[in-house]
Design a protein around this motif. Structure first.
Motif, PDB file in Angstrom:
ATOM      1  N   VAL A   6       0.834  -1.190   0.000  1.00  0.00           N
ATOM      2  CA  VAL A   6       0.000   0.000   0.000  1.00  0.00           C
ATOM      3  C   VAL A   6       0.875   1.247   0.000  1.00  0.00           C
ATOM      4  O   VAL A   6       1.779   1.382   0.806  1.00  0.00           O
ATOM      5  CB  VAL A   6      -0.902   0.018   1.251  1.00  0.00           C
ATOM      6  CG1 VAL A   6      -1.497   1.391   1.454  1.00  0.00           C
ATOM      7  CG2 VAL A   6      -1.993  -1.012   1.110  1.00  0.00           C
ATOM      8  N   GLN A   7       0.610   2.127  -0.936  1.00  0.00           N
ATOM      9  CA  GLN A   7       1.299   3.414  -0.970  1.00  0.00           C
ATOM     10  C   GLN A   7       0.673   4.291   0.097  1.00  0.00           C
ATOM     11  O   GLN A   7      -0.542   4.353   0.194  1.00  0.00           O
ATOM     12  CB  GLN A   7       1.091   4.095  -2.329  1.00  0.00           C
ATOM     13  CG  GLN A   7       1.561   3.281  -3.515  1.00  0.00           C
ATOM     14  CD  GLN A   7       3.068   3.306  -3.642  1.00  0.00           C
ATOM     15  OE1 GLN A   7       3.666   4.358  -3.396  1.00  0.00           O
ATOM     16  NE2 GLN A   7       3.665   2.182  -3.997  1.00  0.00           N
ATOM     17  N   LEU A   8       1.516   4.975   0.841  1.00  0.00           N
ATOM     18  CA  LEU A   8       0.951   5.853   1.852  1.00  0.00           C
ATOM     19  C   LEU A   8       0.519   7.170   1.233  1.00  0.00           C
ATOM     20  O   LEU A   8       1.173   8.203   1.384  1.00  0.00           O
ATOM     21  CB  LEU A   8       1.944   6.109   2.986  1.00  0.00           C
ATOM     22  CG  LEU A   8       1.305   6.786   4.194  1.00  0.00           C
ATOM     23  CD1 LEU A   8       0.156   5.951   4.726  1.00  0.00           C
ATOM     24  CD2 LEU A   8       2.323   7.032   5.283  1.00  0.00           C
ATOM     25  N   LYS A   9      -0.594   7.083   0.507  1.00  0.00           N
ATOM     26  CA  LYS A   9      -1.179   8.304  -0.044  1.00  0.00           C
ATOM     27  C   LYS A   9      -2.671   8.084  -0.220  1.00  0.00           C
ATOM     28  O   LYS A   9      -3.140   6.945  -0.305  1.00  0.00           O
ATOM     29  CB  LYS A   9      -0.528   8.672  -1.373  1.00  0.00           C
ATOM     30  CG  LYS A   9      -0.724   7.642  -2.459  1.00  0.00           C
ATOM     31  CD  LYS A   9      -0.331   8.202  -3.811  1.00  0.00           C
ATOM     32  CE  LYS A   9      -0.981   7.391  -4.928  1.00  0.00           C
ATOM     33  NZ  LYS A   9      -0.947   8.036  -6.226  1.00  0.00           N
ATOM     34  N   ARG A  10      -3.372   9.160  -0.259  1.00  0.00           N
ATOM     35  CA  ARG A  10      -4.822   9.107  -0.350  1.00  0.00           C
ATOM     36  C   ARG A  10      -5.294   8.153  -1.440  1.00  0.00           C
ATOM     37  O   ARG A  10      -4.828   8.221  -2.582  1.00  0.00           O
ATOM     38  CB  ARG A  10      -5.341  10.523  -0.650  1.00  0.00           C
ATOM     39  CG  ARG A  10      -6.830  10.639  -0.736  1.00  0.00           C
ATOM     40  CD  ARG A  10      -7.172  12.024  -1.271  1.00  0.00           C
ATOM     41  NE  ARG A  10      -8.384  12.019  -2.056  1.00  0.00           N
ATOM     42  CZ  ARG A  10      -9.542  12.515  -1.632  1.00  0.00           C
ATOM     43  NH1 ARG A  10      -9.624  13.045  -0.450  1.00  0.00           N
ATOM     44  NH2 ARG A  10     -10.609  12.487  -2.406  1.00  0.00           N
ATOM     45  N   ILE A  11      -6.215   7.273  -1.091  1.00  0.00           N
ATOM     46  CA  ILE A  11      -6.797   6.362  -2.064  1.00  0.00           C
ATOM     47  C   ILE A  11      -7.791   7.147  -2.902  1.00  0.00           C
ATOM     48  O   ILE A  11      -8.755   7.698  -2.363  1.00  0.00           O
ATOM     49  CB  ILE A  11      -7.536   5.202  -1.348  1.00  0.00           C
ATOM     50  CG1 ILE A  11      -6.542   4.363  -0.543  1.00  0.00           C
ATOM     51  CG2 ILE A  11      -8.275   4.346  -2.352  1.00  0.00           C
ATOM     52  CD1 ILE A  11      -7.195   3.366   0.397  1.00  0.00           C
ATOM     53  N   ARG A  17     -11.729   3.701  -1.055  1.00  0.00           N
ATOM     54  CA  ARG A  17     -11.361   4.500   0.112  1.00  0.00           C
ATOM     55  C   ARG A  17     -12.344   4.251   1.249  1.00  0.00           C
ATOM     56  O   ARG A  17     -11.951   4.086   2.403  1.00  0.00           O
ATOM     57  CB  ARG A  17     -11.325   5.991  -0.251  1.00  0.00           C
ATOM     58  CG  ARG A  17     -10.767   6.840   0.872  1.00  0.00           C
ATOM     59  CD  ARG A  17     -10.457   8.262   0.445  1.00  0.00           C
ATOM     60  NE  ARG A  17     -11.627   9.018   0.094  1.00  0.00           N
ATOM     61  CZ  ARG A  17     -11.862   9.552  -1.101  1.00  0.00           C
ATOM     62  NH1 ARG A  17     -10.978   9.409  -2.067  1.00  0.00           N
ATOM     63  NH2 ARG A  17     -12.960  10.222  -1.340  1.00  0.00           N
ATOM     64  N   THR A  20     -11.811   0.653   2.619  1.00  0.00           N
ATOM     65  CA  THR A  20     -10.590   0.595   3.416  1.00  0.00           C
ATOM     66  C   THR A  20     -10.776   1.339   4.732  1.00  0.00           C
ATOM     67  O   THR A  20     -10.320   0.882   5.790  1.00  0.00           O
ATOM     68  CB  THR A  20      -9.404   1.210   2.637  1.00  0.00           C
ATOM     69  OG1 THR A  20      -9.113   0.371   1.524  1.00  0.00           O
ATOM     70  CG2 THR A  20      -8.172   1.317   3.502  1.00  0.00           C
ATOM     71  N   PHE A  21     -11.466   2.456   4.657  1.00  0.00           N
ATOM     72  CA  PHE A  21     -11.698   3.225   5.884  1.00  0.00           C
ATOM     73  C   PHE A  21     -12.442   2.379   6.898  1.00  0.00           C
ATOM     74  O   PHE A  21     -12.062   2.287   8.066  1.00  0.00           O
ATOM     75  CB  PHE A  21     -12.503   4.492   5.586  1.00  0.00           C
ATOM     76  CG  PHE A  21     -12.858   5.265   6.821  1.00  0.00           C
ATOM     77  CD1 PHE A  21     -11.905   6.040   7.473  1.00  0.00           C
ATOM     78  CD2 PHE A  21     -14.143   5.207   7.346  1.00  0.00           C
ATOM     79  CE1 PHE A  21     -12.219   6.738   8.631  1.00  0.00           C
ATOM     80  CE2 PHE A  21     -14.461   5.903   8.497  1.00  0.00           C
ATOM     81  CZ  PHE A  21     -13.505   6.671   9.140  1.00  0.00           C
ATOM     82  N   SER A  49     -14.618  10.561   9.501  1.00  0.00           N
ATOM     83  CA  SER A  49     -14.493  10.088   8.123  1.00  0.00           C
ATOM     84  C   SER A  49     -14.509  11.289   7.183  1.00  0.00           C
ATOM     85  O   SER A  49     -14.778  12.409   7.605  1.00  0.00           O
ATOM     86  CB  SER A  49     -15.658   9.171   7.780  1.00  0.00           C
ATOM     87  OG  SER A  49     -16.844   9.942   7.640  1.00  0.00           O
ATOM     88  N   THR A  50     -14.209  11.033   5.912  1.00  0.00           N
ATOM     89  CA  THR A  50     -14.240  12.113   4.924  1.00  0.00           C
ATOM     90  C   THR A  50     -15.597  12.800   4.944  1.00  0.00           C
ATOM     91  O   THR A  50     -15.692  14.014   4.839  1.00  0.00           O
ATOM     92  CB  THR A  50     -14.006  11.547   3.507  1.00  0.00           C
ATOM     93  OG1 THR A  50     -12.786  10.817   3.520  1.00  0.00           O
ATOM     94  CG2 THR A  50     -13.906  12.671   2.500  1.00  0.00           C
TER      95      THR A  50
ATOM     96  N   VAL B  37      -4.154   9.357   6.193  1.00  0.00           N
ATOM     97  CA  VAL B  37      -3.658   9.671   4.856  1.00  0.00           C
ATOM     98  C   VAL B  37      -4.419   8.898   3.786  1.00  0.00           C
ATOM     99  O   VAL B  37      -4.940   9.472   2.835  1.00  0.00           O
ATOM    100  CB  VAL B  37      -2.154   9.354   4.734  1.00  0.00           C
ATOM    101  CG1 VAL B  37      -1.689   9.512   3.299  1.00  0.00           C
ATOM    102  CG2 VAL B  37      -1.352  10.261   5.654  1.00  0.00           C
ATOM    103  N   CYS B  39      -7.282   7.381   3.813  1.00  0.00           N
ATOM    104  CA  CYS B  39      -8.733   7.554   3.724  1.00  0.00           C
ATOM    105  C   CYS B  39      -9.166   8.991   3.954  1.00  0.00           C
ATOM    106  O   CYS B  39     -10.355   9.262   4.075  1.00  0.00           O
ATOM    107  CB  CYS B  39      -9.423   6.628   4.721  1.00  0.00           C
ATOM    108  SG  CYS B  39      -8.866   4.929   4.574  1.00  0.00           S
TER     109      CYS B  39
END
Lengths: 144, 144
Positions: A6-11, A17, A20-21, A49-50, B37, B39
């Motif tokens: 997993v890349q550590l960047k926003r999905i 997203r 995963t959240f 959450s977003t 990050v 999510c």
DNA sequence: AAATCTATGTATAAGGT
DNA sequence: TACCTTATACATAGATT
């Protein structure tokens, strides 16, 4: 984890997203609980959450109590480091933050004490001033 | 995890508890950061060790801002559920909690505004009332 | 959107240095 | 005390239902 790094960047994919959240949130809450029990730690976890939905975890003591403890600790820490009187700008920033938080709490108070108090019966007002036995016990259950 | 299952109960051996705490705390902080990050979540994590040492993580926005958001959300949530005027006892409990938290903040304010203000020069007092450009910018960086 | 299934990546309990 | 090592338990990405 799972089938790929997993890349550590926003999905970017909205669906992924969200999924995963949901998965990671439950994992995070679980781990927060585990460390609090295994290691006898006092933990407070807040997740928005977003979409702005709140999830929270607080060990034994309530979130309210943990945040109070946090406030007290932060204050004590500030005292330790001795307020930096050489930079009034950063000092006033700290003050502004505190004040902003105060205002939120005061607004809450006002609503409770003002607006809504008008709707209470005389009996209910008396309970406010002299709460029935036991109603405040929880607040004092654990000194830190 | 590791070489054996883990019972979800307080680790009695003090050394092991401390070691496990240290490992799990870093894992927890890492996961908190990852979900924030990946999510795009707003996360605040507060951990007090048994000894009372504080560790914290806050995504983008500062802990201060997350706690404000939490306060606002909690308040809004309360409004949604429509204040339970039928049970003034539990109502006054909420009020007592808020008040307790207020008092901590007020005490902080007082120290800042009272005791320590005496040590500031006139110039510094002016900066307090009219902060230099930019010193408050951070406070407004992100509306929620 | 929630529940289940797996292959795989991670976290970490014990133990060693 | 804090940092390695390694076997194992766990978490979870992606797919399927």
């Amino acid at each position: 984890m799972g089938r790929g790094r997993v890349q550590l960047k926003r999905i970017e994919n909205k669906i992924n997203r969200q999924v995963t959240f949901s998965k990671r949130r439950s994992g995070l809450l679980k781990k927060a609980h585990e460390i609090s029990v295994l290691c006898d730690a006092d933990v407070g976890l807040i997740v928005f959450s977003t979409k702005g939905k709140l999830s929270e975890y607080a060990s034994d003591s309530s979130m309210e109590r943990i945040l109070e403890r946090y406030d007290r600790y932060s204050y004590a820490e500030k005292k330790m480091k001795e307020p930096d009187l050489e930079s009034p700008a950063s000092w006033s920033l700290e003050h502004a933050k505190l004040k902003a938080r105060m205002e939120v709490l005061q607004r809450n108070q006002k609503h409770y004490m003002g607006d809504e108090l008008d709707n209470l019966s005389t009996r209910e007002r008396q309970n406010l001033e002299h709460p029935p036995e036991g109603s405040l016990k929880h607040t004092r259950a654990r000194e830190i």
